[in-house]
Scaffold this motif. Structure first.
Motif, mmCIF file in Angstrom:
data_model
loop_
_atom_site.group_PDB
_atom_site.id
_atom_site.type_symbol
_atom_site.label_atom_id
_atom_site.label_comp_id
_atom_site.label_asym_id
_atom_site.label_seq_id
_atom_site.Cartn_x
_atom_site.Cartn_y
_atom_site.Cartn_z
ATOM 1 N N ILE A 89 4.382 115.222 21.391
ATOM 2 C CA ILE A 89 5.727 114.681 20.365
ATOM 3 C C ILE A 89 5.468 115.401 19.055
ATOM 4 O O ILE A 89 4.786 115.394 18.441
ATOM 5 C CB ILE A 89 5.677 113.342 20.210
ATOM 6 C CG1 ILE A 89 5.363 112.513 21.558
ATOM 7 C CG2 ILE A 89 6.945 112.845 19.529
ATOM 8 C CD1 ILE A 89 5.133 111.094 21.398
ATOM 9 N N VAL A 90 6.558 116.440 18.958
ATOM 10 C CA VAL A 90 6.794 117.275 17.792
ATOM 11 C C VAL A 90 7.424 116.469 16.625
ATOM 12 O O VAL A 90 8.275 115.784 16.789
ATOM 13 C CB VAL A 90 7.709 118.522 17.987
ATOM 14 C CG1 VAL A 90 7.589 119.411 16.844
ATOM 15 C CG2 VAL A 90 6.931 119.234 19.478
ATOM 16 N N PRO A 91 6.611 116.446 15.597
ATOM 17 C CA PRO A 91 7.390 115.688 14.269
ATOM 18 C C PRO A 91 8.438 116.421 13.740
ATOM 19 O O PRO A 91 8.414 117.611 13.790
ATOM 20 C CB PRO A 91 5.996 115.423 13.425
ATOM 21 C CG PRO A 91 5.079 116.806 13.527
ATOM 22 C CD PRO A 91 5.568 117.150 15.152
ATOM 23 N N LYS A 92 9.429 115.647 13.057
ATOM 24 C CA LYS A 92 10.256 116.531 12.235
ATOM 25 C C LYS A 92 9.536 117.022 10.926
ATOM 26 O O LYS A 92 8.862 116.356 10.050
ATOM 27 C CB LYS A 92 11.365 115.527 11.987
ATOM 28 C CG LYS A 92 12.581 116.095 11.158
ATOM 29 C CD LYS A 92 13.688 114.714 10.808
ATOM 30 C CE LYS A 92 14.771 115.433 10.018
ATOM 31 N NZ LYS A 92 15.827 114.539 9.389
ATOM 32 N N LYS A 141 15.009 120.871 20.891
ATOM 33 C CA LYS A 141 14.223 121.556 20.031
ATOM 34 C C LYS A 141 14.525 121.185 18.612
ATOM 35 O O LYS A 141 15.821 120.734 18.377
ATOM 36 C CB LYS A 141 13.966 122.933 20.154
ATOM 37 C CG LYS A 141 15.323 123.776 19.830
ATOM 38 C CD LYS A 141 15.197 125.040 20.332
ATOM 39 C CE LYS A 141 14.241 125.907 19.369
ATOM 40 N NZ LYS A 141 14.880 126.162 18.141
ATOM 41 N N LEU A 142 13.975 121.257 17.710
ATOM 42 C CA LEU A 142 14.139 121.154 16.437
ATOM 43 C C LEU A 142 14.493 122.326 15.731
ATOM 44 O O LEU A 142 13.595 123.287 15.494
ATOM 45 C CB LEU A 142 12.988 120.310 15.382
ATOM 46 C CG LEU A 142 12.834 118.894 15.845
ATOM 47 C CD1 LEU A 142 11.448 118.239 15.087
ATOM 48 C CD2 LEU A 142 13.768 118.054 15.297
ATOM 49 N N ASN A 143 15.436 122.578 14.916
ATOM 50 C CA ASN A 143 15.845 123.731 14.248
ATOM 51 C C ASN A 143 15.812 123.250 12.774
ATOM 52 O O ASN A 143 16.269 122.359 12.203
ATOM 53 C CB ASN A 143 17.319 124.217 14.633
ATOM 54 C CG ASN A 143 17.461 124.438 16.071
ATOM 55 O OD1 ASN A 143 16.526 125.389 16.775
ATOM 56 N ND2 ASN A 143 18.700 124.186 16.613
ATOM 57 N N ARG A 144 15.413 124.437 11.956
ATOM 58 C CA ARG A 144 15.466 124.485 10.624
ATOM 59 C C ARG A 144 16.942 124.899 9.971
ATOM 60 O O ARG A 144 17.173 125.968 10.338
ATOM 61 C CB ARG A 144 14.170 125.224 10.027
ATOM 62 C CG ARG A 144 14.001 124.965 8.524
ATOM 63 C CD ARG A 144 13.502 123.427 8.432
ATOM 64 N NE ARG A 144 12.774 123.169 7.195
ATOM 65 C CZ ARG A 144 12.385 122.044 6.683
ATOM 66 N NH1 ARG A 144 12.751 121.096 7.339
ATOM 67 N NH2 ARG A 144 11.914 121.852 5.413
ATOM 68 N N VAL A 145 17.305 124.019 8.986
ATOM 69 C CA VAL A 145 18.748 124.196 8.657
ATOM 70 C C VAL A 145 18.365 124.264 7.162
ATOM 71 O O VAL A 145 18.078 123.197 6.486
ATOM 72 C CB VAL A 145 19.521 123.077 9.062
ATOM 73 C CG1 VAL A 145 20.889 123.401 8.580
ATOM 74 C CG2 VAL A 145 19.784 123.171 10.764
ATOM 75 N N TYR A 146 19.370 125.309 6.585
ATOM 76 C CA TYR A 146 19.503 125.524 5.149
ATOM 77 C C TYR A 146 21.070 125.196 4.582
ATOM 78 O O TYR A 146 21.650 126.295 4.888
ATOM 79 C CB TYR A 146 18.983 126.878 4.831
ATOM 80 C CG TYR A 146 17.456 127.099 5.031
ATOM 81 C CD1 TYR A 146 16.476 126.670 4.422
ATOM 82 C CD2 TYR A 146 17.059 127.673 6.336
ATOM 83 C CE1 TYR A 146 14.983 126.669 4.701
ATOM 84 C CE2 TYR A 146 15.616 127.601 6.808
ATOM 85 C CZ TYR A 146 14.726 127.019 5.963
ATOM 86 O OH TYR A 146 13.520 127.091 6.260
ATOM 87 N N PRO A 147 21.369 124.109 4.265
ATOM 88 C CA PRO A 147 22.676 123.940 4.008
ATOM 89 C C PRO A 147 23.475 124.661 3.283
ATOM 90 O O PRO A 147 24.648 125.049 3.292
ATOM 91 C CB PRO A 147 22.990 122.364 3.655
ATOM 92 C CG PRO A 147 21.360 121.683 4.145
ATOM 93 C CD PRO A 147 20.478 122.893 3.982
#
Length: 499
Positions: free
Chosen positions: A58-61, A136-142
């Motif tokens: 389980i991948v953490p945020k 999947k979890l994506n890294r987002v830079y607003p």
């Protein structure tokens, strides 16, 4: 010939043998089944369960990065990974045509991607035979490229590559969890209570001293200055001199961490800490501070400036403005090379070197451990007869922009050199405080009297000297200009400058 009686006996014997053999085999099988059912039941049960069980990670945020006003600068969102093996797709033309509508990509390009066993990422609802979707979890830079070089970015493995993402990577990543999942014989997940597992721990958050608004303005002004002056690149940093907080830090060209690989590595550099350069005339204030501290000069002391040209042991030093006598103060206000060279000669090598060390030159600031350079400040044992004059003019010494800004901040802060910091607080996945930004005095670089005198001189420099372009009516502005020739192939260039 054998009679019928003998033949009958042989047949009976063979029949008995076969019957006994079959019965024996039956009993062997029966005994084995009994052994399996009664004696090895646990072993076979464990084997069956192990084949039907799977340990899922389980991948953490990843933790969130905030600016000083708690605005999100980096976060993680759920996305979907779409991938396939080309040979699994039963109707390639139709599949790629449908995907092309959602991806806004020509079907031929999509076909090429899948044939090369590459992945394409998209959020999509429709299912296509042979296509597999994975969450999947994506890294987002607003704020996209705003603050990109400070924030850094994460790689495909969700690990920080540069900037804050790298500096606090371990705590931002969090701790993986796991669960033991049971599947039926058709591979379908079976919900069974009581299975083993361990909950994930989402990454800890990081709160910065950066202000997104200041950062955006700083980047806009740097970009404009680079464009207006035809420069190769530019950089800037905003610091609160009374606390050491970094309010903005940028260099141009920059990059967008949402798509980092689309930009050259040069754009990803935080030049404020990674590039060192000869500072030129902005370093004159260091020699001036040393002279005032030693008492060799005061602000009204007169220095003969040779009419703008000075021969020093075979070297000719020039001033842009021809002057005979200048006060100590006017040497700084009008940025006289000859004047500061003579001041440095009289105050001595050790005094100049020690003041340079006091102000933090030649050592890393510690803002980004392992990511910044320390510049160059050679010991006086390596200086020549005219080195002090050259160093006073900002030659034979290199500095980062952050080191330079912190040195000037010490003058603004009554002579105290502060530790710069960019993180207000950072937390572990267990929500324990890992780092807390606080005012930290590294050392007293100069007396309050010297700092006060230099502030007055630097205000005059902006009001009526070489820094007039920085003057703002109604505000007290102090500063110093500086231009240095760049060293190219071991010699000073006559065409390339740092300013």
């Amino acid at each position: 010939m054998k009679n019928e009686k003998d033949i009958g006996k042989q047949f009976w014997a063979r029949s008995c043998f076969i019957s006994v053999f079959v019965i024996g085999i039956f009993f062997v099988i029966l005994l084995k089944l009994v052994e399996i059912q009664l004696m090895d039941v646990y072993n076979y049960r464990d084997l069956a369960e192990s084949q039907a069980m799977k340990k899922n990670i389980i991948v953490p945020k990843r933790g969130i990065i905030f600016d000083r006003k708690n605005r999100i600068m980096a976060n993680s969102s759920i996305g979907y990974s779409i991938g396939a093996r080309y040979i699994d797709i039963t109707n390639p033309d139709e599949t790629f045509r449908q995907l092309g509508k959602y991806l806004n990509t020509p079907p031929s390009e999509i076909a090429s991607i899948f044939k090369n066993k590459r992945k394409y990422y998209i959020m999509i609802k429709e299912n296509f035979h042979g296509i597999r979707f994975e969450k999947k979890l994506n890294r987002v830079y607003p704020y996209e490229d705003t603050g990109g070089q400070v924030l850094g970015y994460v790689g495909w493995d969700n690990k920080g590559v540069t900037g804050i993402e790298k500096l606090f990577d371990e705590s931002l990543q969090g701790v993986q969890g796991w669960e033991q999942v049971q599947y039926d014989r058709k591979g379908r997940r079976v919900s069974v209570s009581g299975l083993n597992g361990e909950a994930k721990k989402d990454g800890g958050n990081v709160f910065l001293t950066l202000d997104v608004d200041y950062q955006a303005i700083l980047e806009e002004e740097i970009q404009k200055a680079v464009r207006d002056n035809g420069a190769h690149h530019g950089m800037g940093v905003l610091v609160n001199p009374n606390t050491g907080e970094i309010l903005g830090m940028a260099s141009w060209p920059n990059f967008n961490p949402n798509n980092a690989m689309a930009f050259p590595m040069e754009n990803q550099k935080n030049r404020v800490i990674s590039d060192s350069f000869e500072p030129g005339s902005v370093f004159k204030i260091v020699a001036a501070a040393a002279a005032l501290e030693t008492g060799v000069f005061n602000r009204q002391s007169l220095i003969y400036c040779e009419g703008g040209e000075w021969e020093l042991l075979g070297r000719t030093i020039h001033d842009t403005k021809e002057s005979e006598w200048l006060s100590f103060e006017d040497v700084i206000v009008h940025s006289s090379n000859i004047g500061i060279g003579k001041i440095a000669q009289q105050e001595g090598d050790e005094a100049l070197y020690q003041m340079s060390k006091n102000l933090g030159f030649g050592e890393q600031t510690g803002l980004f451990p392992g990511m910044e350079v320390q510049g160059k400040l050679n010991p006086t044992s390596e200086w020549g007869k005219i080195s002090s004059s050259q160093v006073a003019m900002g030659h034979y010494v290199t500095t980062t922009l952050l080191q330079l800004v912190m040195a000037y901040s010490a003058i603004a802060n009554n002579g105290l050199l502060l530790q710069p910091f960019i993180v207000r607080s950072a937390y572990s996945p267990d929500r324990e405080l890992l780092a807390s930004g606080e005012i930290e005095v590294i050392r007293r670089a100069m007396s309050e009297t010297t700092a006060s005198t230099l502030r007055d001189i630097l205000e005059r420099t902006v009001a009526e000297g070489t820094g007039k372009n920085a003057y703002i009516k109604g505000y007290r502005v102090a500063g110093k200009t500086g231009t240095a020739q760049k060293v190219v192939d071991g010699t000073y260039s006559k065409k390339q400058y740092v300013s």
